[in-house]
Structures are given as structure tokens and as C-alpha cells.
Design a protein around this motif. Structure first.
Motif, short mmCIF file in Angstrom:
data_model
loop_
_atom_site.label_atom_id
_atom_site.label_comp_id
_atom_site.label_asym_id
_atom_site.label_seq_id
_atom_site.Cartn_x
_atom_site.Cartn_y
_atom_site.Cartn_z
N SER A 211 22.38 19.62 44.70
CA SER A 211 22.14 21.04 44.38
C SER A 211 21.72 21.87 45.59
O SER A 211 21.94 23.08 45.61
CB SER A 211 21.07 21.15 43.29
N SER A 212 21.13 21.24 46.60
CA SER A 212 20.68 22.00 47.78
C SER A 212 21.72 22.04 48.89
O SER A 212 21.48 22.63 49.96
CB SER A 212 19.38 21.40 48.32
N LEU A 213 22.87 21.42 48.68
CA LEU A 213 23.92 21.39 49.69
C LEU A 213 24.56 22.77 49.84
O LEU A 213 24.81 23.46 48.85
CB LEU A 213 24.99 20.39 49.29
N ARG A 214 24.82 23.19 51.07
CA ARG A 214 25.52 24.46 51.29
C ARG A 214 27.00 24.25 51.01
O ARG A 214 27.66 23.39 51.60
CB ARG A 214 25.32 24.96 52.72
N ILE A 215 27.52 25.08 50.11
CA ILE A 215 28.91 24.96 49.68
C ILE A 215 29.65 26.26 49.97
O ILE A 215 29.19 27.34 49.59
CB ILE A 215 29.00 24.64 48.17
N VAL A 216 30.78 26.15 50.65
CA VAL A 216 31.64 27.30 50.94
C VAL A 216 32.99 27.03 50.28
O VAL A 216 33.54 25.93 50.41
CB VAL A 216 31.82 27.51 52.46
N ALA A 217 33.51 28.04 49.58
CA ALA A 217 34.74 27.84 48.81
C ALA A 217 35.85 28.78 49.27
O ALA A 217 35.61 29.96 49.54
CB ALA A 217 34.48 28.03 47.32
N HIS A 218 37.05 28.24 49.36
CA HIS A 218 38.26 29.01 49.62
C HIS A 218 38.69 29.68 48.32
O HIS A 218 38.69 29.06 47.26
CB HIS A 218 39.34 28.05 50.13
N CYS A 219 39.05 30.96 48.40
CA CYS A 219 39.41 31.71 47.20
C CYS A 219 40.57 32.65 47.50
O CYS A 219 40.48 33.50 48.38
CB CYS A 219 38.20 32.50 46.68
#
Length: 346
Positions: A211-219
Motif C-alpha cells: 500500500s505504501s509503494l509509489r505507483i505510476v500508471a500509463h493512461c
């Protein structure tokens, strides 16, 4: 490179195992048979020797008195044994020729690399977007690994880019695959698949596992951006929007864009805009910008400070500005300068 299919590999591995098991069974039957026929006069080594010279068709001579029954047993053992060896070597040849041995050795190497990596970035997807991400991570000397469901595409891309990094083969929406990628040890994850639905599911899965992981998403579709943020993405990037802004920038500020391109493409200096967050325990926490500048770190140019509480930026900060918890120091520098800043201030 041959086409690689997990089901086909499993079938060939099972066929090879069956062939080896058949040889072992025939060999065992031969040893037991000769031991019985030899009686008390035959040792275990004698039985093994007779079985070995029979199955290998060497035929150095009988050391056990066989009789008619023994010779019939030997002929049957010879026919079955030769057939077993032919079956085994045909499976072994197909296994090697089709590249499966190389594939198994490569996967073992990947497992060792994955187990050794720590505080890394996970890139999910092996498409065009992922190519540029891998090149940037390689250029800035950060630990990373790739998660892809197509082994051929992943290996071909890494060979073309001349990048040697750990690879996890599997569906990034699967909990077990992300756990194999060391998600609990990772610093960040990027969902960079071509489809927004896949990236949404990857984001949900990664957020549930860490839950604390930095997540970046392609959109691609901006209408999905809000869903990605609600699912746990810390940032959502639209290549279409970024591409449009870049095209306009080339029109209205070509020199500025040229400067940035030169900075990014210089393979010697590899200058980037980097950051050091002021987390709990950071060495620079509570210090002033003037004190940081007096550290005189080679190759480091402080350009801004982010105030996390007010969500604002201070560009070209004054020397008396003190760093508070949650803020970040933004600076320009190469990989060596970044490591030096992280060691001194982080």
C-alpha cells in the motif's frame, strides 16, 4: 530465437523426464534380473556390469552363467533398452535444438538476479513506452526489473537495447508474479501496458500487495485517469497529452527544448533533474539551503524546494529557507552527483 511457449516447454520437460524414468526402470529391471539369475555367485556389481554392457550394446562378454532363460532375458532387455535410449535421445535433441535448455538456464539466471535486487523499480510491460523507461533507468543507474508476459518480446527488446536487467515472465495482474518481482522490496512500480484496463488491474493488485509503494500508471484515455488514482496510483501519465505538450513546446520555445534534449541525451554527463525527499531521519532535515550549498557537492545545482504541507514550490530558494519533514530538495546533477546528494542529505 525460437518461439517459446510455457505449455510446450512443460510438455517437452515431462517427455524428457518420462524418457529418463523409462531408462532407469529398464536398468533397474536388468540389475534385478541378472542378480536373480546369477544367484549367490553374482555380486551386485556383476549385475550392474551385465546390465550396462547389454544396454550400451558393448558386449564385452558374459560374467554370469545365463543359460537359455538368461539369454532370452538379455535379448528382451536389449530390444527394450535400445528403444528406451532412442526415445530418450530424441527427446533430449528436440529439447536442446528448440532452445529450451537455453531458456531454462536463462530463467535460473533471472531468479538469482531477482533474489539479489533490492529497492528497485518494477516496470510492467514490454511495449514502446517501456523501452524508453528502461533506457532512462539504465542511464541514471537505478536498479530495476521488467515484468512481461511475452518472453520472446522481452528478451528481444533487452538485446536490442543492450540492457541486462532481471526479467519476470508472467501476467503483472497476478499477485504471485508481482511477489516474484520483489514488490515488497521495491521503491516503485510503473504500470506501462498498452491497455488502460490492464494498467488499472495492475495498479489495484500492486496497491493491495504494498500500500505504501509509489505507483505510476500509463493512461491513454484521460477518462480512466481518475479511476487509476482511486485504485492507488500516485501519478497518472498520458503519453498523448505529454506528446501534445512537447509538440507545442517545439513550436514556441525551440531553444529551451533543445537545451533539455541536449541535457538528456548527453551520454557523458547524463544530467537530470533529481530530488532528495526529507523523510524522517534524513540528514538534511532541519538544515537551511545555505548550509546545503556550503556542502559544495560536486555536480549538484539546487533549483527548487517542494513544501509538501502547502503543496507549493520555491524556485531558486534563499539560503535561509529551512527544510521541513515532507519537503523535497530538487537539484540538477548526474548519477554520481545524485548518489552523493542522497548519501549526504538523505
Amino acid at each position: 530465437m525460437p518461439t517459446l511457449d510455457n505449455k510446450h516447454l512443460d510438455e517437452q520437460s515431462q517427455g524428457l523426464a518420462r524418457a529418463f524414468g523409462l531408462i532407469a526402470l529398464v536398468f533397474g529391471i536388468g540389475v534385478v534380473g541378472y542378480a536373480i539369475m546369477g544367484g549367490r555367485d553374482a555380486t551386485f556389481v556383476d549385475a550392474v556390469y551385465m546390465t550396462m554392457i547389454t544396454l550400451t550394446t558393448v558386449g564385452y562378454g558374459e560374467i554370469i552363467d545365463l543359460g537359455t532363460g538368461g539369454r532370452l532375458f538379455t535379448m528382451a532387455l536389449l530390444v527394450v533398452g535400445v528403444g528406451s535410449f532412442v526415445y530418450f535421445f530424441s527427446n533430449l535433441t528436440a529439447f536442446i535444438v528448440e532452445g529450451n535448455l537455453d531458456r531454462i538456464l536463462w530463467r535460473r539466471k533471472m531468479r538469482r538476479s531477482i533474489n539479489a535486487i533490492d529497492k528497485h523499480f518494477i516496470i510492467c510491460g514490454a511495449g514502446p513506452t517501456a523501452r524508453h523507461m528502461l533506457l532512462e533507468l539504465e542511464a541514471t543507474e537505478r536498479p530495476f526489473l521488467l515484468v512481461a508476459d511475452d518472453e520472446v518480446a522481452a528478451r528481444s527488446m533487452l538485446e536490442e537495447l543492450e540492457i541486462d536487467c532481471p526479467v519476470v515472465i508472467g501476467d503483472a495482474t497476478d499477485d504471485a508474479v508481482l511477489e516474484r518481482a520483489g514488490i515488497h522490496r521495491a521503491r516503485g512500480l510503473c504500470a506501462a501496458e498498452a491497455g488502460d484496463k490492464d494498467n488499472l488491474l495492475i495498479t489495484v493488485t500492486a496497491h493491495m500487495l504494498h500500500s505504501s509503494l509509489r505507483i505510476v500508471a500509463h493512461c491513454t484515455d484521460l477518462r480512466v485517469a481518475q479511476k487509476l488514482r482511486r485504485a492507488g496510483a500516485d501519478a497518472v501519465v498520458s503519453p498523448n497529452m505529454i506528446g501534445g505538450l512537447r509538440l507545442v513546446s517545439e513550436l514556441i520555445r525551440p531553444d529551451a527544448v533543445s537545451f533539455l534534449d541536449t541535457m538528456l541525451r548527453d551520454k557523458d554527463k547524463r544530467l537530470r533533474v533529481e530530488e532528495v525527499p526529507m523523510v524522517e531521519g534524513a540528514k538534511a532535515l532541519g538544515r537551511s539551503i545555505g548550509e546545503l550549498r556550503r556542502d559544495d557537492l560536486e555536480g549538484v545545482l539546487i533549483v527548487a524546494v517542494r513544501d509538501a504541507q502547502a503543496d507549493s514550490w520555491t524556485f531558486h530558494p534563499h539560503d535561509d529557507l529551512r527544510l521541513e519533514a515532507g519537503s523535497s530538495v530538487v537539484f540538477m546533477g548526474g548519477p554520481e552527483a545524485r548518489r552523493l546528494a542522497e548519501q549526504t542529505w538523505g
